[in-house]
Design a protein around this motif. Structure first.
Motif, PDB file in Angstrom:
ATOM      1  N   TYR A 162     -42.484 -92.964  -6.008  1.00  0.00           N
ATOM      2  CA  TYR A 162     -42.519 -92.142  -7.018  1.00  0.00           C
ATOM      3  C   TYR A 162     -42.728 -90.316  -6.863  1.00  0.00           C
ATOM      4  O   TYR A 162     -42.954 -89.660  -7.660  1.00  0.00           O
ATOM      5  CB  TYR A 162     -43.208 -92.560  -7.729  1.00  0.00           C
ATOM      6  N   SER A 165     -45.808 -86.266  -9.285  1.00  0.00           N
ATOM      7  CA  SER A 165     -44.748 -86.466  -9.918  1.00  0.00           C
ATOM      8  C   SER A 165     -44.185 -86.508 -11.422  1.00  0.00           C
ATOM      9  O   SER A 165     -45.574 -85.992 -12.140  1.00  0.00           O
ATOM     10  CB  SER A 165     -44.559 -88.114 -10.210  1.00  0.00           C
ATOM     11  N   ASP A 223     -46.760 -88.225 -13.801  1.00  0.00           N
ATOM     12  CA  ASP A 223     -47.990 -88.014 -14.214  1.00  0.00           C
ATOM     13  C   ASP A 223     -48.668 -87.657 -15.791  1.00  0.00           C
ATOM     14  O   ASP A 223     -49.137 -87.763 -16.501  1.00  0.00           O
ATOM     15  CB  ASP A 223     -48.013 -86.091 -13.445  1.00  0.00           C
ATOM     16  N   GLY A 261     -47.044 -88.120  -3.057  1.00  0.00           N
ATOM     17  CA  GLY A 261     -47.994 -88.925  -3.579  1.00  0.00           C
ATOM     18  C   GLY A 261     -48.942 -89.257  -3.168  1.00  0.00           C
ATOM     19  O   GLY A 261     -49.919 -90.271  -3.336  1.00  0.00           O
ATOM     20  N   ALA A 276     -48.470 -90.695 -16.974  1.00  0.00           N
ATOM     21  CA  ALA A 276     -49.693 -91.452 -16.761  1.00  0.00           C
ATOM     22  C   ALA A 276     -50.768 -90.492 -17.410  1.00  0.00           C
ATOM     23  O   ALA A 276     -51.875 -91.508 -18.193  1.00  0.00           O
ATOM     24  CB  ALA A 276     -50.009 -91.121 -15.601  1.00  0.00           C
ATOM     25  N   GLN A 288     -41.289-102.464 -10.984  1.00  0.00           N
ATOM     26  CA  GLN A 288     -41.858-101.381 -10.694  1.00  0.00           C
ATOM     27  C   GLN A 288     -43.340-101.494  -9.937  1.00  0.00           C
ATOM     28  O   GLN A 288     -43.363-102.687  -9.652  1.00  0.00           O
ATOM     29  CB  GLN A 288     -41.924-101.001 -11.903  1.00  0.00           C
ATOM     30  N   TYR A 324     -50.545 -93.447  -7.004  1.00  0.00           N
ATOM     31  CA  TYR A 324     -49.616 -93.980  -7.400  1.00  0.00           C
ATOM     32  C   TYR A 324     -48.721 -95.453  -6.301  1.00  0.00           C
ATOM     33  O   TYR A 324     -49.197 -95.452  -4.720  1.00  0.00           O
ATOM     34  CB  TYR A 324     -48.253 -93.461  -6.492  1.00  0.00           C
ATOM     35  N   ARG A 325     -48.474 -96.479  -6.482  1.00  0.00           N
ATOM     36  CA  ARG A 325     -48.362 -97.443  -5.606  1.00  0.00           C
ATOM     37  C   ARG A 325     -46.985 -97.934  -5.628  1.00  0.00           C
ATOM     38  O   ARG A 325     -45.979 -98.679  -7.312  1.00  0.00           O
ATOM     39  CB  ARG A 325     -48.477 -98.962  -5.960  1.00  0.00           C
ATOM     40  N   ALA A 326     -45.814 -97.953  -4.991  1.00  0.00           N
ATOM     41  CA  ALA A 326     -44.642 -97.714  -4.727  1.00  0.00           C
ATOM     42  C   ALA A 326     -44.468 -99.451  -5.030  1.00  0.00           C
ATOM     43  O   ALA A 326     -45.005 -99.858  -4.513  1.00  0.00           O
ATOM     44  CB  ALA A 326     -44.164 -97.172  -3.456  1.00  0.00           C
ATOM     45  N   LEU A 366     -54.669 -89.408  -9.053  1.00  0.00           N
ATOM     46  CA  LEU A 366     -53.446 -90.210  -9.446  1.00  0.00           C
ATOM     47  C   LEU A 366     -52.920 -91.003  -8.320  1.00  0.00           C
ATOM     48  O   LEU A 366     -52.826 -89.990  -7.737  1.00  0.00           O
ATOM     49  CB  LEU A 366     -52.189 -89.051  -9.797  1.00  0.00           C
ATOM     50  N   VAL A 382     -48.886 -97.059 -11.485  1.00  0.00           N
ATOM     51  CA  VAL A 382     -49.782 -96.322 -11.325  1.00  0.00           C
ATOM     52  C   VAL A 382     -51.192 -95.963 -11.968  1.00  0.00           C
ATOM     53  O   VAL A 382     -51.963 -96.569 -12.999  1.00  0.00           O
ATOM     54  CB  VAL A 382     -49.136 -94.136 -11.696  1.00  0.00           C
TER      55      VAL A 382
END
Length: 269
Positions: free
Chosen positions: A213, A96, A99, A170, A102, A234, A202-204, A200, A237
């Motif tokens: 994400y 994403s 990134d 992701g 982050a 939200q 990501y947790r939706a 990386l 990450v």
């Protein structure tokens, strides 16, 4: 590996409350980002005559802005492990535009990006100001790019690139391309350089598609950006720093790429 790109995410329409979040988050994020850029450029006016290519101060400005971005979005940033102390570069999976925020928040790095990014409205300007290295995909540019890599690495810059060559949804890691790893096997660099793999994850947000994400295929930046800004609750990450790999411990660029890919893939869970 390519079939997943054909299944688009079905987003619900953005409601009135969502558009309010788009407006206020977008405005605050814009002020913080471009205000930080202004501070960075002012600091660089002093930093450059004193230190040349070295940037002992400005990366701290970039980190502060990126930390603020996650606070504005109300998105959790989780960091596991530590950025390496050794000289060298980092490699990460690419999911994403988030990134960039982050990784900049978690470590002081300089990104390696395709040359087209330098011309993107708004983003290109930010990338140039923060020291991004732009590379062309033309074979004729290979030697010039290798010299540029060496120059930046010898100046102590910690470069970070995405060996997959494209962003994903992701949820997976694509095979790492070994081309850019070749720069670490020239002129004695293999004897002093390390590569640190970074994952990386990501947790939706709750009740959203697990790929929320991810920014890939034909998704527009503007459309995805608005969706993230509009989200009330939200997700998160996670940035996972793995043990650095000594370049001299790998036989060639393909072996180095494969070892880094295995570390990144293992942490996807």
């Amino acid at each position: 590996m390519e079939g997943w790109k054909e299944v688009p995410i079905r987003y619900a329409p953005i409601g009135p409350a969502g558009w309010l979040r788009v407006v206020w988050r977008g405005l605050v994020l814009g002020v913080v980002t471009y205000g930080g850029l202004g501070v960075l450029l002012l600091v660089r006016l002093v930093e450059r005559p004193l230190f040349g290519m070295a940037r002992p101060w400005t990366p701290h400005v970039t980190q502060a802005v990126c930390h603020a971005a996650f606070a504005i979005l109300r998105m959790r940033l989780i960091v596991r492990g530590r950025p390496m102390a050794e000289r060298g570069a980092m490699v990460a999976n690419h999911a994403s535009w988030l990134d960039i925020f982050a990784l900049n928040a978690a470590a002081r790095v300089y990104f390696v990006a395709k040359s087209e990014v330098s011309g993107w409205a708004g983003i290109g300007w930010l990338a140039r100001a923060t020291g991004t290295v732009f590379i062309a995909r033309r074979g004729a540019e290979a030697k010039r790019q290798q010299r540029l890599f060496e120059e930046r690495l010898r100046a102590g810059h910690r470069l970070l690139f995405f060996p997959e060559g494209t962003s994903t949804d992701g949820l997976r890691v694509l095979p790492f391309k070994s081309t850019l790893f070749a720069a670490f096997f020239t002129h004695g660099l293999d004897e002093v350089m390390h590569i640190q793999p970074v994952t990386l994850v990501y947790r939706a947000p709750e009740r959203q598609d697990a790929r929320f994400y991810g920014w890939w295929a034909d998704m527009t930046f503007g459309g995805h950006f608005l969706r993230v800004l509009a989200e009330a609750r939200q997700g998160a990450v996670e940035v996972v720093f793995h043990e650095p790999v000594a370049v001299e411990d790998c036989a060639d660029r393909k072996a180095l790429a494969a070892r880094c890919e295995a570390a990144v893939r293992a942490a996807m869970g």
